[in-house]
Design an enzyme around this catalytic site. Sequence first.
Site, PDB file in Angstrom:
ATOM      1  N   LYS A  76       0.845  -1.198   0.000  1.00  0.00           N
ATOM      2  CA  LYS A  76       0.000   0.000   0.000  1.00  0.00           C
ATOM      3  C   LYS A  76       0.885   1.254   0.000  1.00  0.00           C
ATOM      4  O   LYS A  76       0.725   2.147  -0.811  1.00  0.00           O
ATOM      5  CB  LYS A  76      -0.907  -0.033   1.232  1.00  0.00           C
ATOM      6  CG  LYS A  76      -1.754   1.197   1.397  1.00  0.00           C
ATOM      7  CD  LYS A  76      -2.681   1.070   2.590  1.00  0.00           C
ATOM      8  CE  LYS A  76      -3.274   2.421   2.932  1.00  0.00           C
ATOM      9  NZ  LYS A  76      -4.238   2.372   4.025  1.00  0.00           N
TER      10      LYS A  76
ATOM     11  N   GLU B 141      -4.853  -6.734  14.826  1.00  0.00           N
ATOM     12  CA  GLU B 141      -4.356  -5.402  14.453  1.00  0.00           C
ATOM     13  C   GLU B 141      -5.500  -4.388  14.582  1.00  0.00           C
ATOM     14  O   GLU B 141      -5.272  -3.215  14.841  1.00  0.00           O
ATOM     15  CB  GLU B 141      -3.799  -5.414  13.019  1.00  0.00           C
ATOM     16  CG  GLU B 141      -2.898  -4.231  12.716  1.00  0.00           C
ATOM     17  CD  GLU B 141      -2.095  -4.375  11.437  1.00  0.00           C
ATOM     18  OE1 GLU B 141      -0.876  -4.624  11.501  1.00  0.00           O
ATOM     19  OE2 GLU B 141      -2.688  -4.238  10.343  1.00  0.00           O
TER      20      GLU B 141
ATOM     21  N   HIS C  35      -5.360 -33.111  17.455  1.00  0.00           N
ATOM     22  CA  HIS C  35      -4.267 -33.960  17.934  1.00  0.00           C
ATOM     23  C   HIS C  35      -3.116 -33.132  18.489  1.00  0.00           C
ATOM     24  O   HIS C  35      -2.018 -33.650  18.682  1.00  0.00           O
ATOM     25  CB  HIS C  35      -3.783 -34.856  16.787  1.00  0.00           C
ATOM     26  CG  HIS C  35      -4.843 -35.815  16.334  1.00  0.00           C
ATOM     27  ND1 HIS C  35      -5.036 -37.038  16.920  1.00  0.00           N
ATOM     28  CD2 HIS C  35      -5.817 -35.686  15.393  1.00  0.00           C
ATOM     29  CE1 HIS C  35      -6.056 -37.651  16.334  1.00  0.00           C
ATOM     30  NE2 HIS C  35      -6.554 -36.834  15.404  1.00  0.00           N
TER      31      HIS C  35
ATOM     32  N   GLU D  96      10.561  -4.485   4.639  1.00  0.00           N
ATOM     33  CA  GLU D  96      10.695  -5.890   4.225  1.00  0.00           C
ATOM     34  C   GLU D  96      10.384  -6.034   2.738  1.00  0.00           C
ATOM     35  O   GLU D  96      11.113  -6.699   1.987  1.00  0.00           O
ATOM     36  CB  GLU D  96       9.717  -6.786   5.017  1.00  0.00           C
ATOM     37  CG  GLU D  96      10.028  -6.935   6.490  1.00  0.00           C
ATOM     38  CD  GLU D  96       9.354  -5.882   7.364  1.00  0.00           C
ATOM     39  OE1 GLU D  96       9.025  -4.787   6.838  1.00  0.00           O
ATOM     40  OE2 GLU D  96       9.178  -6.138   8.561  1.00  0.00           O
TER      41      GLU D  96
ATOM     42  N   GLY E 212      -4.709  -1.903   5.104  1.00  0.00           N
ATOM     43  CA  GLY E 212      -3.936  -3.071   4.664  1.00  0.00           C
ATOM     44  C   GLY E 212      -4.667  -4.384   4.903  1.00  0.00           C
ATOM     45  O   GLY E 212      -4.735  -5.245   4.030  1.00  0.00           O
ATOM     46  N   ARG E 213      -5.246  -4.538   6.106  1.00  0.00           N
ATOM     47  CA  ARG E 213      -5.885  -5.827   6.446  1.00  0.00           C
ATOM     48  C   ARG E 213      -7.240  -6.003   5.773  1.00  0.00           C
ATOM     49  O   ARG E 213      -7.893  -7.026   5.959  1.00  0.00           O
ATOM     50  CB  ARG E 213      -5.970  -5.976   7.957  1.00  0.00           C
ATOM     51  CG  ARG E 213      -6.621  -4.818   8.696  1.00  0.00           C
ATOM     52  CD  ARG E 213      -6.297  -4.891  10.192  1.00  0.00           C
ATOM     53  NE  ARG E 213      -6.784  -3.737  10.948  1.00  0.00           N
ATOM     54  CZ  ARG E 213      -6.123  -2.612  11.135  1.00  0.00           C
ATOM     55  NH1 ARG E 213      -4.922  -2.467  10.567  1.00  0.00           N
ATOM     56  NH2 ARG E 213      -6.614  -1.637  11.859  1.00  0.00           N
TER      57      ARG E 213
ATOM     58  N   LYS F 267       9.355  -0.823  14.420  1.00  0.00           N
ATOM     59  CA  LYS F 267       9.904  -0.542  13.078  1.00  0.00           C
ATOM     60  C   LYS F 267      10.986   0.543  13.171  1.00  0.00           C
ATOM     61  O   LYS F 267      12.039   0.435  12.549  1.00  0.00           O
ATOM     62  CB  LYS F 267       8.807   0.005  12.156  1.00  0.00           C
ATOM     63  CG  LYS F 267       7.845  -1.007  11.607  1.00  0.00           C
ATOM     64  CD  LYS F 267       6.958  -0.323  10.551  1.00  0.00           C
ATOM     65  CE  LYS F 267       5.733  -1.130  10.238  1.00  0.00           C
ATOM     66  NZ  LYS F 267       4.775  -0.443   9.387  1.00  0.00           N
TER      67      LYS F 267
HETATM   68  O1  F6P Z   1       3.082  -3.078   9.863  1.00  0.00           O
HETATM   69  C1  F6P Z   1       1.708  -3.144   9.710  1.00  0.00           C
HETATM   70  C2  F6P Z   1       1.241  -2.786   8.326  1.00  0.00           C
HETATM   71  O2  F6P Z   1       1.149  -1.419   8.175  1.00  0.00           O
HETATM   72  C3  F6P Z   1      -0.083  -3.476   8.029  1.00  0.00           C
HETATM   73  O3  F6P Z   1      -1.163  -2.787   8.489  1.00  0.00           O
HETATM   74  C4  F6P Z   1      -0.013  -3.624   6.549  1.00  0.00           C
HETATM   75  O4  F6P Z   1      -0.916  -4.583   6.103  1.00  0.00           O
HETATM   76  C5  F6P Z   1       1.431  -4.028   6.372  1.00  0.00           C
HETATM   77  O5  F6P Z   1       2.130  -3.266   7.319  1.00  0.00           O
HETATM   78  C6  F6P Z   1       2.006  -3.836   4.998  1.00  0.00           C
HETATM   79  O6  F6P Z   1       1.952  -2.498   4.586  1.00  0.00           O
HETATM   80  P1  F6P Z   1       2.173  -2.082   3.078  1.00  0.00           P
HETATM   81  O7  F6P Z   1       1.100  -2.716   2.271  1.00  0.00           O
HETATM   82  O8  F6P Z   1       2.089  -0.589   3.065  1.00  0.00           O
HETATM   83  O9  F6P Z   1       3.524  -2.570   2.649  1.00  0.00           O
END
Ligand code: F6P
Length: 552
Positions: free
Chosen positions: A217, A364, A395, A223, A278-279, A517
């Site tokens: 987003k 979240e 199990h 990452e 995002g979620r 972060k």
């Molecule tokens: O670290 C949390 C977050 O902001 C989530 O809410 C989101 O889904 C994820 O990181 C990834 O964010 P992006 O789509 O901006 O890379």
Amino acid sequence: MSFSTFANATDLDTWKKLEAAYEQSGKDLSVKELFASDAERFSKFSHTFKNYDGSEILFDFSKNIIDEKILSLLLDLAKEAKIETLRDALFAGEKVNFTEDRAVYHVALRNQSNKVMKVDGIDVTPEVNRVLDHMKEFSESVRSGAWTGYTGKSIKSIVNIGIGGSDLGPVMVTEALKHYAQRDLSVYFVSNIDGTHIAETLRSVDPETTLFLIASKTFTTAETCTNANTAKSWFLEAAKDPAHIAKHFVALSTNAAEVSKFGIDTKNMFEFENWVGGRYSVWSAIGLSVILYIGYDNFEKFLKGAEAMDKHFSSTSLESNIPVLGGLLSVWYNNFFGAQTHLVAPFDQYMHRFPAYLQQLSMESNGKSVNRANGKVNYSTGAILFGEPATNSQHSFFQLVHQGTKLIPADFILAAQSHNPVEGNLHQRMLASNFFAQAEALMVGKTPEQVKAEGNPESLVPHKVFSGNRPTTNILCQKITPATLGALIVYYEHFTFTEGAIWNINSYDQFGVELGKVLAKSIGAQLNDKTPVTNHDGSTNGLINQFKAWSE
Ligand code: F6P
């Protein structure tokens, strides 16, 4: 505007009534006895959801520790908390996410009936449809083989690079709907910054036939950007010319400037807006991997199933509103019984990533301790959601669910029809028998008398007793189709909304992920040389310095 009409839920009159009702009778309700005394209990406490395509999902709440009095108080609580006002504001595109001054409008992404849906006075539907059209056209060209890589070969592997909502939704949905996949296309998901994730993925694919979807987003997530750059270097080692990137990298994002800095042509960018959290983004351009894998028509059915649950939630009275009932039960257990967790166990192997997906959605969203009036809440909020597919989990951790000291409200999900009715459907009948048996066992338990009657020695009796009265919500689908999955996800979205509305918290920001972060960034810089660090606490200094010594 925070839409807050109260500070803490404990200030509400109905909350106090529920506390009294819990003490008077609620805590001692025996679900087994309630069934024995009321032949209508199942029909009173279960609801059938009708999807747009005529398929149905049965939500059976009758094995929960409630009676009509408690349910009626929970519904009064929802009314007093004005959840309908907040719901209507959400569906009207108002800035319900007040701490970030944003609308929360993922519902507009599944507006398959093309209603006018406005944010800041502008109808967002044409833009949502434009992106869907772009995804349709693009996915058809990749799936048909018309879209070719830099050597003229068609695409065989899709690698989605993203994390959090830009990963969990696509992973879960592609797994859940694998039955519908075009099997000559493989999808891979890279999320972890651990170099192993990208390295192992790249070992399985060929640069000439791989399409990378960089899903972020913000397009600033460390990452994702790092993994995307590693993929780009790997690709260029083979392709050499950066002009070839256009055929092999596309972006799913809201941030055109960063996308183009990365080297992706913004013509190959699939956009969405900042009113998509995002979620909640699997319905947006972030769903491109899903479309590539199962085809646009199936994605459309997924959106239509989601829209059908939106319609149910936005127009059904609270008494029969399925996500509202689910969310209220969660509040009942969390705040009155003191339950800390929420187990979701799909009796469905394709749904194996569903609990992981729901963890982000629920935790979240509702892992908050400040109310909408900017004060501290004085009660427990977000449940710890966990789960794994059954029967496997039976199990492993079900022992604790049956005989542990904690109350673990559980949702069980089963589809009546399997996509793989192997051995004359024997597997499906065994799976289903476990679904029914686990919920029944948790509810009825086993008394000391029953254990004794089985001939057990006195000393073993307490060990073999099952207290019972352990609540389950049983969700029975006809089949896990795109439409069913869409509706199921949205059930949990609005369930989460309902919890947040009662707890009077903002379910739509996520500031809690920021501190770690920021610290990781500054520590990252300190890991570039051998100089021992001294500016942290003793433990952090000790660990970093040991890492420096060992990582030589
Ligand atoms: O670290 C949390 C977050 O902001 C989530 O809410 C989101 O889904 C994820 O990181 C990834 O964010 P992006 O789509 O901006 O890379």
